[in-house]
Every structure is written in C-alpha cells, then in structure tokens.
Motif scaffolding. Structure first.
Motif, PDB file in Angstrom:
ATOM      1  N   SER A 170      11.769  -1.121  -6.952  1.00  0.00           N
ATOM      2  CA  SER A 170      12.172  -1.492  -5.100  1.00  0.00           C
ATOM      3  C   SER A 170      12.832  -0.833  -5.146  1.00  0.00           C
ATOM      4  O   SER A 170      12.624  -0.648  -3.546  1.00  0.00           O
ATOM      5  CB  SER A 170      11.966  -2.834  -5.121  1.00  0.00           C
ATOM      6  N   ALA A 171      13.657  -0.529  -5.894  1.00  0.00           N
ATOM      7  CA  ALA A 171      15.323  -0.026  -5.242  1.00  0.00           C
ATOM      8  C   ALA A 171      15.896   0.983  -5.607  1.00  0.00           C
ATOM      9  O   ALA A 171      17.006   1.853  -5.157  1.00  0.00           O
ATOM     10  CB  ALA A 171      16.877  -1.239  -5.255  1.00  0.00           C
TER      11      ALA A 171
ATOM     12  N   VAL B 214       0.712  -2.094   3.936  1.00  0.00           N
ATOM     13  CA  VAL B 214       2.538  -0.855   3.764  1.00  0.00           C
ATOM     14  C   VAL B 214       1.767  -1.184   2.489  1.00  0.00           C
ATOM     15  O   VAL B 214       1.817   0.680   1.328  1.00  0.00           O
ATOM     16  CB  VAL B 214       3.728  -1.814   3.778  1.00  0.00           C
ATOM     17  N   PRO B 215       1.417  -1.752   1.415  1.00  0.00           N
ATOM     18  CA  PRO B 215       1.565  -1.066  -0.040  1.00  0.00           C
ATOM     19  C   PRO B 215      -0.544  -0.338  -0.219  1.00  0.00           C
ATOM     20  O   PRO B 215      -0.503   0.471  -0.893  1.00  0.00           O
ATOM     21  CB  PRO B 215       0.863  -2.585  -0.713  1.00  0.00           C
ATOM     22  N   ALA B 216      -0.804  -0.619   1.217  1.00  0.00           N
ATOM     23  CA  ALA B 216      -2.250   0.138   1.346  1.00  0.00           C
ATOM     24  C   ALA B 216      -2.293   1.426   1.324  1.00  0.00           C
ATOM     25  O   ALA B 216      -2.779   2.145   0.916  1.00  0.00           O
ATOM     26  CB  ALA B 216      -3.208  -0.861   1.989  1.00  0.00           C
ATOM     27  N   ALA B 217      -1.927   1.590   2.304  1.00  0.00           N
ATOM     28  CA  ALA B 217      -1.106   2.228   2.995  1.00  0.00           C
ATOM     29  C   ALA B 217      -0.050   3.532   2.220  1.00  0.00           C
ATOM     30  O   ALA B 217      -0.478   4.888   1.257  1.00  0.00           O
ATOM     31  CB  ALA B 217      -0.081   3.062   4.674  1.00  0.00           C
ATOM     32  N   CYS B 218       0.449   3.422   1.208  1.00  0.00           N
ATOM     33  CA  CYS B 218       1.540   4.135  -0.132  1.00  0.00           C
ATOM     34  C   CYS B 218      -0.304   4.581  -0.882  1.00  0.00           C
ATOM     35  O   CYS B 218       0.301   5.255  -1.726  1.00  0.00           O
ATOM     36  CB  CYS B 218       2.611   2.872  -1.034  1.00  0.00           C
ATOM     37  N   ALA B 219      -0.586   3.697  -1.267  1.00  0.00           N
ATOM     38  CA  ALA B 219      -1.672   3.889  -2.523  1.00  0.00           C
ATOM     39  C   ALA B 219      -2.995   4.393  -2.232  1.00  0.00           C
ATOM     40  O   ALA B 219      -4.030   4.597  -2.204  1.00  0.00           O
ATOM     41  CB  ALA B 219      -2.096   1.968  -2.680  1.00  0.00           C
ATOM     42  N   LEU B 220      -2.490   4.581  -0.457  1.00  0.00           N
ATOM     43  CA  LEU B 220      -4.252   6.183  -0.316  1.00  0.00           C
ATOM     44  C   LEU B 220      -4.018   7.091  -1.533  1.00  0.00           C
ATOM     45  O   LEU B 220      -5.198   7.710  -1.964  1.00  0.00           O
ATOM     46  CB  LEU B 220      -3.860   6.716   1.017  1.00  0.00           C
ATOM     47  N   PHE B 221      -2.866   7.525  -1.315  1.00  0.00           N
ATOM     48  CA  PHE B 221      -3.023   8.657  -1.808  1.00  0.00           C
ATOM     49  C   PHE B 221      -2.273   8.446  -4.029  1.00  0.00           C
ATOM     50  O   PHE B 221      -1.095   7.640  -3.452  1.00  0.00           O
ATOM     51  CB  PHE B 221      -2.166  10.037  -2.029  1.00  0.00           C
TER      52      PHE B 221
ATOM     53  N   LEU C 194       2.615  -3.839  -4.324  1.00  0.00           N
ATOM     54  CA  LEU C 194       1.882  -4.606  -3.404  1.00  0.00           C
ATOM     55  C   LEU C 194       3.489  -5.266  -4.459  1.00  0.00           C
ATOM     56  O   LEU C 194       3.960  -5.928  -4.073  1.00  0.00           O
ATOM     57  CB  LEU C 194       1.128  -4.849  -4.239  1.00  0.00           C
ATOM     58  N   ASN C 195       3.859  -4.816  -5.431  1.00  0.00           N
ATOM     59  CA  ASN C 195       4.524  -4.909  -6.771  1.00  0.00           C
ATOM     60  C   ASN C 195       6.056  -4.766  -5.972  1.00  0.00           C
ATOM     61  O   ASN C 195       6.354  -5.282  -5.777  1.00  0.00           O
ATOM     62  CB  ASN C 195       4.011  -4.646  -8.232  1.00  0.00           C
ATOM     63  N   ILE C 196       6.051  -3.298  -6.324  1.00  0.00           N
ATOM     64  CA  ILE C 196       7.414  -2.765  -5.681  1.00  0.00           C
ATOM     65  C   ILE C 196       7.313  -3.023  -3.771  1.00  0.00           C
ATOM     66  O   ILE C 196       9.046  -2.578  -3.538  1.00  0.00           O
ATOM     67  CB  ILE C 196       7.134  -1.356  -6.403  1.00  0.00           C
TER      68      ILE C 196
ATOM     69  N   ARG D 185      14.591   1.626   1.801  1.00  0.00           N
ATOM     70  CA  ARG D 185      13.796   0.762   0.990  1.00  0.00           C
ATOM     71  C   ARG D 185      12.328   0.625   1.339  1.00  0.00           C
ATOM     72  O   ARG D 185      11.586  -0.257   2.277  1.00  0.00           O
ATOM     73  CB  ARG D 185      14.328  -0.143  -0.072  1.00  0.00           C
ATOM     74  N   MET D 186      11.152   1.283   0.366  1.00  0.00           N
ATOM     75  CA  MET D 186       9.541   1.031   1.411  1.00  0.00           C
ATOM     76  C   MET D 186       9.897  -0.797   1.206  1.00  0.00           C
ATOM     77  O   MET D 186       8.991  -1.812   2.090  1.00  0.00           O
ATOM     78  CB  MET D 186       8.551   1.380   0.397  1.00  0.00           C
TER      79      MET D 186
END
Length: 323
Positions: free
Chosen positions: A77-78, A280-287, A29-31, A92-93
């Motif tokens: 983030s960058a 976006v953050p939830a899917a990145c955080a899955l693994f 969520l932060n990045i 970038r994400m």
C-alpha cells in the motif's frame, strides 16, 4: 536471532489468482484499503524490513503467516512496486478514497459558477498529477520540466472542457450541467496520464519473459499499459460522477432537502466515498498489473532481437503497466 521463513511461503506470490478479475479485485481491495493511510511511518518501515527479511529467507522468531501477510499488505500500500521507495501519502492508491471523495464531492456540488468550476478542476488536476507521478513505472525517470508541461496541459484541458461545457449547458436540462465535471475529468485523464508518463512512450518500458528475464524496451508496451491506466481511471470516476448527479437531482426536489441545503456538499462527499470504496479497487483490477503483449505486436527490431536470442520460446512479453 532470526528464524527461517515457513516452508513453501513466498511473500511476493499474490494471495489471489491475478489472471482473474475477482482475484485482482480481492488483491486491490487489500492494498487500496483506506485504513492503511492512518498507519504510522515507523510501522510501515517495520513492515518493509519484515518483507525484505522474508525475501532473504529470514524473519523474527514466532512470526506467523498472518503477520507476514499483513506486513506485505502495508508494504504494497505504501511502497513503489518497482523502486521499493516509500510513496508520498497523497499519491498512494490507498489515499484515493479519502482524497477522491472530497474532491469529487466538491466538483459535483460546486458546478454552477465558472470560478468554482475553475478552482475545483485545478485542485483535482493537481491531485491527479501527484497520483500519476507517484504511480508511474519507476524505471522511466521524468524531468521536472516534463512534469510541469504535463501538469499545465492536463489542467488546461480540464478547465477548457469544464468551462466550455458549463457555458454550453446554461440552456440545457439541469442534469446535463451536473455531468460537466465528469466530462472534464475524463478529458483531463486522457491528457494527464500520457503526458506525465511520456518518458515511457518515448523510450519504452522494460519488457521481460515469463521468468522476469529482461528482453529490452518497448514503446508499444508502454502505449498499451498507459491506455489501460487511462481506461481504469475514467472507470474509477464514472459511477460516482454519473449516477450521483441523478440521485441528487431527485433528492433535491424533496422539501426536506431544500431546508438542509448546507448539508448537500457533505452528503455528496459521503456518497462519493461509498462509490469510490468499491470503484478504486474494481478499476485497478480491470486489467492485470503485470501486463502482457504478444511477441507479434512488438516493434520489429525488438521482436527480431528476441527471436534471434530465444527462438520461439517467448510468445509473450510482460511489463508493469503502473496504476
């Protein structure tokens, strides 16, 4: 004049526990915060200089921990986690929400005619190719020819799926036709990501022990990392592309919605943004970003060489799975 870093502060230590889903969600969520897309280039460069200075143990006098953490947020983030190079804006994400909402909204809105389907799937795959190339494991270089082949095959898969299903659903219930873009996106992701990162599958990715000491390259680790990224990307798109068509199908039955047809597209784009802001953050955080693989699951020759050097001290190896 430079000051020393506050005692016990490590700029590279994650602020939240990365072994839990909630910790990873807070981290992403932060990045992936889309507001960081608007930060000027000079400020990003200053953030990088501050992070690198902090790693060397020196920061400008009066730097607060909050300032250092904000610099780290901008840096994450960058800049690429492996190479430290500035990533292009589109890849970038943090650009996934504005970029993804516009494309997803358009794919969901213009699904009725074959030319519209072809155009929006092509634009979406071009966007995906940039994102996948930008977020690859940078230790594995990829040639322009391989990028071209990956792009053409992924775009071809998306178009074949979309056009094929579009023709097939002509006689099906209207809702099924609205789900065609998701089927095309999911199919293309299964091709685009492994193709764009084929060097990792061919040559393996660098694996390390718990203390970041390099142990060798593993193809099996690459396959695991890429498979997790494919699942994450499909999960990222799923809620918006599956639930939103149901919402629109219901809404369009109302007479006021039929009077404002011109606003259907912008409404879908906005609603997609709402889904992606969380997905976006939830899917990145899955693994976990720092993926692990049991020693027993490695290629026999790599496993034997690790056991020969380290005995049974390395039960797991670790690697960056990319995003």
């Amino acid at each position: 004049e430079m000051a020393t870093v506050p005692l016990g502060f490590n700029i590279d230590a994650p602020r939240w526990d990365q072994s839990t889903f909630v910790g990873r969600l807070k981290h992403f969520l932060n990045i992936t915060d889309p507001r960081t897309v608007l930060v000027p280039e000079e400020e990003l460069d200053r953030a990088k200089a501050l992070v690198e200075g902090c790693r060397a143990g020196l920061v400008p006098p009066g730097s607060s921990q909050e300032q250092l953490l904000y610099a780290k947020k901008l840096y994450d983030s960058a800049f690429h986690p492996d190479s430290g190079e500035k990533m292009n804006l589109i890849g970038r994400m943090s650009f996934q929400v504005p970029g993804g909402m516009a494309l997803t909204g358009c794919m969901l809105q213009f699904y009725r005619t074959v030319p519209a389907v072809v155009f929006w799937q092509w634009v979406n795959q071009s966007f995906n190719a940039i994102v996948n190339y930008t977020n690859r494991n940078a230790a594995s270089p990829i040639s322009l020819r391989q990028i071209g082949v990956a792009y053409v095959t992924a775009t071809g898969t998306a178009l074949a799926t979309a056009v094929g299903l579009n023709l097939y659903t002509k006689r099906a219930p209207p809702l099924l036709a609205r789900w065609v873009p998701f089927a095309a996106v999911a199919a293309a992701n299964c091709v685009n990501i492994p193709m764009m990162r084929q060097q990792e599958i061919i040559n393996g990715v660098t694996v390390t022990d718990g203390d970041n000491n390099e142990l060798g390259c593993s193809r099996r680790a690459a396959v695991k990392g890429i498979a997790q990224v494919v699942v994450s990307r499909i999960t990222m798109a799923a809620p918006g592309m599956i639930i939103l068509p149901i919402i629109m199908e219901r809404l369009e039955k109302f007479s006021f919605m039929q009077r404002i047809r011109v606003l259907h597209g912008p409404l879908q784009v906005l609603l997609c943004g709402g889904f992606l802001l969380f997905m976006v953050p939830a899917a990145c955080a899955l693994f976990p970003q720092r993926c692990s693989l049991a020693l027993t699951d490695l290629e026999p020759e790599l496993r034997d060489s690790i056991v020969a050097k380290h005995g049974d001290k390395v039960p797991y190896v670790y690697f960056n799975k990319g995003l």
